[in-house]
Design a protein around this motif. Sequence first.
Motif, PDB file in Angstrom:
ATOM      1  N   GLU A   1      -3.439  -3.105  -6.885  1.00 17.99           N
ATOM      2  CA  GLU A   1      -3.495  -2.248  -8.068  1.00 17.99           C
ATOM      3  C   GLU A   1      -4.955  -2.097  -8.489  1.00 17.99           C
ATOM      4  O   GLU A   1      -5.653  -3.086  -8.675  1.00 17.99           O
ATOM      5  CB  GLU A   1      -2.688  -2.913  -9.186  1.00 17.99           C
ATOM      6  CG  GLU A   1      -2.679  -2.191 -10.487  1.00 17.99           C
ATOM      7  CD  GLU A   1      -1.859  -2.948 -11.522  1.00 17.99           C
ATOM      8  OE1 GLU A   1      -2.388  -3.150 -12.632  1.00 17.99           O
ATOM      9  OE2 GLU A   1      -0.713  -3.333 -11.231  1.00 17.99           O
TER      10      GLU A   1
ATOM     11  N   THR B   1      -7.584  -0.481 -11.297  1.00 13.98           N
ATOM     12  CA  THR B   1      -7.683   0.052 -12.652  1.00 13.98           C
ATOM     13  C   THR B   1      -9.147   0.287 -13.015  1.00 13.98           C
ATOM     14  O   THR B   1      -9.997  -0.579 -12.778  1.00 13.98           O
ATOM     15  CB  THR B   1      -7.051  -0.918 -13.666  1.00 13.98           C
ATOM     16  OG1 THR B   1      -5.693  -1.150 -13.300  1.00 13.98           O
ATOM     17  CG2 THR B   1      -7.097  -0.352 -15.074  1.00 13.98           C
TER      18      THR B   1
ATOM     19  N   LEU C   1      -5.098   3.586 -14.805  1.00 12.52           N
ATOM     20  CA  LEU C   1      -4.678   3.102 -13.498  1.00 12.52           C
ATOM     21  C   LEU C   1      -5.088   4.138 -12.460  1.00 12.52           C
ATOM     22  O   LEU C   1      -4.730   5.310 -12.577  1.00 12.52           O
ATOM     23  CB  LEU C   1      -3.163   2.899 -13.485  1.00 12.52           C
ATOM     24  CG  LEU C   1      -2.549   2.498 -12.155  1.00 12.52           C
ATOM     25  CD1 LEU C   1      -3.001   1.101 -11.758  1.00 12.52           C
ATOM     26  CD2 LEU C   1      -1.042   2.575 -12.245  1.00 12.52           C
TER      27      LEU C   1
ATOM     28  N   TYR D   1      -4.527   3.718  -8.929  1.00 14.01           N
ATOM     29  CA  TYR D   1      -3.343   3.773  -8.067  1.00 14.01           C
ATOM     30  C   TYR D   1      -2.844   2.363  -7.781  1.00 14.01           C
ATOM     31  O   TYR D   1      -3.549   1.382  -7.996  1.00 14.01           O
ATOM     32  CB  TYR D   1      -3.614   4.520  -6.755  1.00 14.01           C
ATOM     33  CG  TYR D   1      -4.742   3.979  -5.913  1.00 14.01           C
ATOM     34  CD1 TYR D   1      -4.520   2.985  -4.954  1.00 14.01           C
ATOM     35  CD2 TYR D   1      -6.029   4.470  -6.054  1.00 14.01           C
ATOM     36  CE1 TYR D   1      -5.561   2.504  -4.178  1.00 14.01           C
ATOM     37  CE2 TYR D   1      -7.068   3.996  -5.285  1.00 14.01           C
ATOM     38  CZ  TYR D   1      -6.830   3.007  -4.343  1.00 14.01           C
ATOM     39  OH  TYR D   1      -7.866   2.534  -3.575  1.00 14.01           O
ATOM     40  N   ILE D   2      -1.619   2.311  -7.310  1.00  9.94           N
ATOM     41  CA  ILE D   2      -0.994   1.074  -6.826  1.00  9.94           C
ATOM     42  C   ILE D   2      -0.435   1.384  -5.451  1.00  9.94           C
ATOM     43  O   ILE D   2       0.200   2.422  -5.256  1.00  9.94           O
ATOM     44  CB  ILE D   2       0.164   0.608  -7.734  1.00  9.94           C
ATOM     45  CG1 ILE D   2      -0.334   0.333  -9.145  1.00  9.94           C
ATOM     46  CG2 ILE D   2       0.833  -0.630  -7.163  1.00  9.94           C
ATOM     47  CD1 ILE D   2       0.782   0.026 -10.133  1.00  9.94           C
TER      48      ILE D   2
ATOM     49  N   ARG E   1      -6.060  -5.954  -8.911  1.00  4.19           N
ATOM     50  CA  ARG E   1      -4.974  -6.929  -9.028  1.00  4.19           C
ATOM     51  C   ARG E   1      -4.238  -6.918  -7.691  1.00  4.19           C
ATOM     52  O   ARG E   1      -3.798  -5.852  -7.228  1.00  4.19           O
ATOM     53  CB  ARG E   1      -4.049  -6.524 -10.170  1.00  4.19           C
ATOM     54  CG  ARG E   1      -2.977  -7.514 -10.485  1.00  4.19           C
ATOM     55  CD  ARG E   1      -2.239  -7.056 -11.737  1.00  4.19           C
ATOM     56  NE  ARG E   1      -1.088  -7.895 -11.954  1.00  4.19           N
ATOM     57  CZ  ARG E   1       0.099  -7.470 -12.335  1.00  4.19           C
ATOM     58  NH1 ARG E   1       0.290  -6.182 -12.571  1.00  4.19           N
ATOM     59  NH2 ARG E   1       1.088  -8.296 -12.503  1.00  4.19           N
TER      60      ARG E   1
ATOM     61  N   TRP F   1       0.069 -13.288  -8.495  1.00  2.00           N
ATOM     62  CA  TRP F   1      -0.995 -12.291  -8.631  1.00  2.00           C
ATOM     63  C   TRP F   1      -2.358 -12.953  -8.753  1.00  2.00           C
ATOM     64  O   TRP F   1      -2.475 -14.048  -9.287  1.00  2.00           O
ATOM     65  CB  TRP F   1      -0.779 -11.434  -9.885  1.00  2.00           C
ATOM     66  CG  TRP F   1       0.457 -10.619  -9.833  1.00  2.00           C
ATOM     67  CD1 TRP F   1       1.673 -10.942 -10.370  1.00  2.00           C
ATOM     68  CD2 TRP F   1       0.626  -9.346  -9.208  1.00  2.00           C
ATOM     69  NE1 TRP F   1       2.575  -9.941 -10.109  1.00  2.00           N
ATOM     70  CE2 TRP F   1       1.958  -8.949  -9.400  1.00  2.00           C
ATOM     71  CE3 TRP F   1      -0.230  -8.507  -8.503  1.00  2.00           C
ATOM     72  CZ2 TRP F   1       2.456  -7.748  -8.923  1.00  2.00           C
ATOM     73  CZ3 TRP F   1       0.259  -7.303  -8.022  1.00  2.00           C
ATOM     74  CH2 TRP F   1       1.599  -6.937  -8.237  1.00  2.00           C
TER      75      TRP F   1
END
Length: 97
Positions: free
Chosen positions: A34, A36, A43, A45-46, A67, A76
């Motif tokens: 992830e 950010t 955000l 993208y993930i 992340r 995480w």
Amino acid sequence: GWPLTISQFDNYGREAKAWLPRLKINGIPDPVVEITNQITGELEYIIRIRGNEFDPKVFSNDIFSIRVGYPEQDLWKVFNDLKAVNLKNSEELVISF
């Protein structure tokens, strides 16, 4: 022929303006990444990557957080204050689970 196999990024047409460090993840393969933008709070993208290496592209030269983890296990790791650079693969971030 059919079925047609494409990359996850083939449907995501935004071009990279900068890059974050190459991620090398030790442990379980195929983590979720992830990205950010810390300046805007947005955000970027993930994505669930394939394997254990990933070159995160970004769309500005801002500061970012990454992340990385496994949502199935609620496991995480977070890395803040990463400066985007114009040269791909100029740095590495090794992450161990």
